[in-house]
Write a protein that holds these residues in place. Structure first.
Motif, PDB file in Angstrom:
ATOM      1  N   LEU A 188      61.822  19.777  24.280  1.00  0.00           N
ATOM      2  CA  LEU A 188      61.696  20.338  25.609  1.00  0.00           C
ATOM      3  C   LEU A 188      61.618  21.862  25.565  1.00  0.00           C
ATOM      4  N   ALA A 189      62.417  22.482  24.694  1.00  0.00           N
ATOM      5  CA  ALA A 189      62.363  23.937  24.550  1.00  0.00           C
ATOM      6  C   ALA A 189      60.989  24.373  24.039  1.00  0.00           C
ATOM      7  N   SER A 212      66.056  17.954  23.130  1.00  0.00           N
ATOM      8  CA  SER A 212      66.253  19.339  23.578  1.00  0.00           C
ATOM      9  C   SER A 212      65.299  20.284  22.857  1.00  0.00           C
ATOM     10  N   ALA A 223      69.520  13.586  21.173  1.00  0.00           N
ATOM     11  CA  ALA A 223      69.656  14.666  22.154  1.00  0.00           C
ATOM     12  C   ALA A 223      69.136  15.986  21.590  1.00  0.00           C
TER      13      ALA A 223
END
Length: 339
Positions: free
Chosen positions: A29-30, A26, A22
């Motif tokens: 994606l950021a 994350s 995760a």
């Protein structure tokens, strides 16, 4: 000290693996949102005002939002050879080519939506309708893969689109491009003169058969292209967002004479019905015009002017651009439309 049971150890490992995955997801994606691999403008942190070399399917994201252009050309390879600089010289309107090969009305109307989001009062719009616009499928499905997610309004859809392996490669590629001192750039106006590429592939001259040398065009309509025509309905709905003072020109691009239907046949009637539906939708916009070049002309019989039945060469594209510019200028010269 007693060691944990196998079940406890496995549970701890699973939690760690999930949390690690995760965190990595994350973090990626950021990074992807910040880098904005196709320069869609959703993040301006690394936008440098230039188009990184890439295919037109993704380059249209930055080109379609570029404030330097107030006019747009939309379609596929059947209008791609129309040079935006030629239109700009004749009209005084800076045009951008947003045509994408092998696309149909569904993709093209989404591209128009993208352009209108960033240019709510465009100076002029030029569109091209071909056989793909005559589908009876209301879904207007794409014939080839297209990055719909890149142009969608929903931020969640956009974020999910970033979770693709090929997009991750583009994130890395854009970072490398940004770090270069001398960055290679693609034409800002989107014009791709594919004539040299076609000539290298032997699409004109030599031993290749002439465009009209194949089988005769059938007298019956193509399956699912005899009506109704939902693309026309979608066009009218999209044009409702275009300001009344904006000239809109719809082009039916030229094709080789041997691909035209024989007059009086069911195929000819279906094609005429499709044209009429699109023209009626266009007429919902008060400052619009149809330029029908999909017809029998002396040029349409000249094999030397075509690569194949539907792709014409520059000697056809240049006069077509001049005719489009003249139509835009005529529309602009009309008296103001009462508010």
């Amino acid at each position: 000290m007693r060691s944990p049971s196998p079940a406890t150890a496995w549970s701890a490992f699973a939690r760690t693996a999930v949390f690690t995955a995760a965190a990595i997801l994350s973090g990626y994606l950021a990074l992807a949102v910040a880098i904005d691999p196709y320069d869609s403008g959703r993040s301006r942190l690394f936008s440098v005002g230039a188009v990184r070399p890439q295919g037109p399917r993704t380059a249209l994201a930055v080109r379609g939002r570029d404030p330097a252009f107030s006019g747009a050309i939309l379609g596929n390879s059947h209008i791609q050879l129309v040079e935006p600089a030629r239109l700009a010289a004749a009209t005084g309107i800076p045009f951008v080519q947003l045509s994408v090969p092998a696309t149909g009305p569904g993709e093209q109307l989404l591209i128009l939506d993208w352009f209108l989001r960033h240019h709510p009062t465009p100076a002029a719009l030029v569109m091209a309708a071909d056989d793909f616009w005559c589908t009876d499928d209301p879904a207007l499905p794409p014939g080839k893969p297209f990055p719909f997610w890149l142009l969608e309004r929903d931020p969640v859809t956009y974020a999910l689109g970033l979770l693709r392996f090929n997009v991750a490669q583009e994130v890395v590629g854009r970072i490398g491009w940004l770090l270069r001192r001398a960055r290679p750039v693609a034409p800002a106006d989107g014009w791709w003169n594919y004539e040299p590429d076609y000539l290298k592939l032997g699409f004109a001259g030599g031993a290749r058969p002439a465009p009209g040398a194949g089988a005769a065009t059938p007298d019956t309509p193509e399956p699912h292209r005899a009506g109704p025509f939902p693309a026309a309905v979608r066009l009218a709905a999209t044009l409702a967002r275009v300001p009344a003072e904006t000239p809109v020109v719809m082009v039916f691009p030229p094709i080789h004479a041997s691909a035209l239907p024989r007059p009086g046949t069911r195929r000819a009637a279906a094609e005429q019905a499709c044209k009429a539906a699109i023209a009626a939708a266009l007429a919902s916009h008060p400052r619009s015009a149809v330029l029908d070049e999909r017809r029998d002309t002396p040029e349409s019989h000249d094999d030397a002017l075509f690569f194949d039945l539907s792709h014409y060469r520059l000697p056809v594209a240049r006069p077509l651009a001049d005719a489009i510019a003249a139509a835009v200028n005529r529309l602009r010269a009309r008296p103001a439309i009462p508010g």
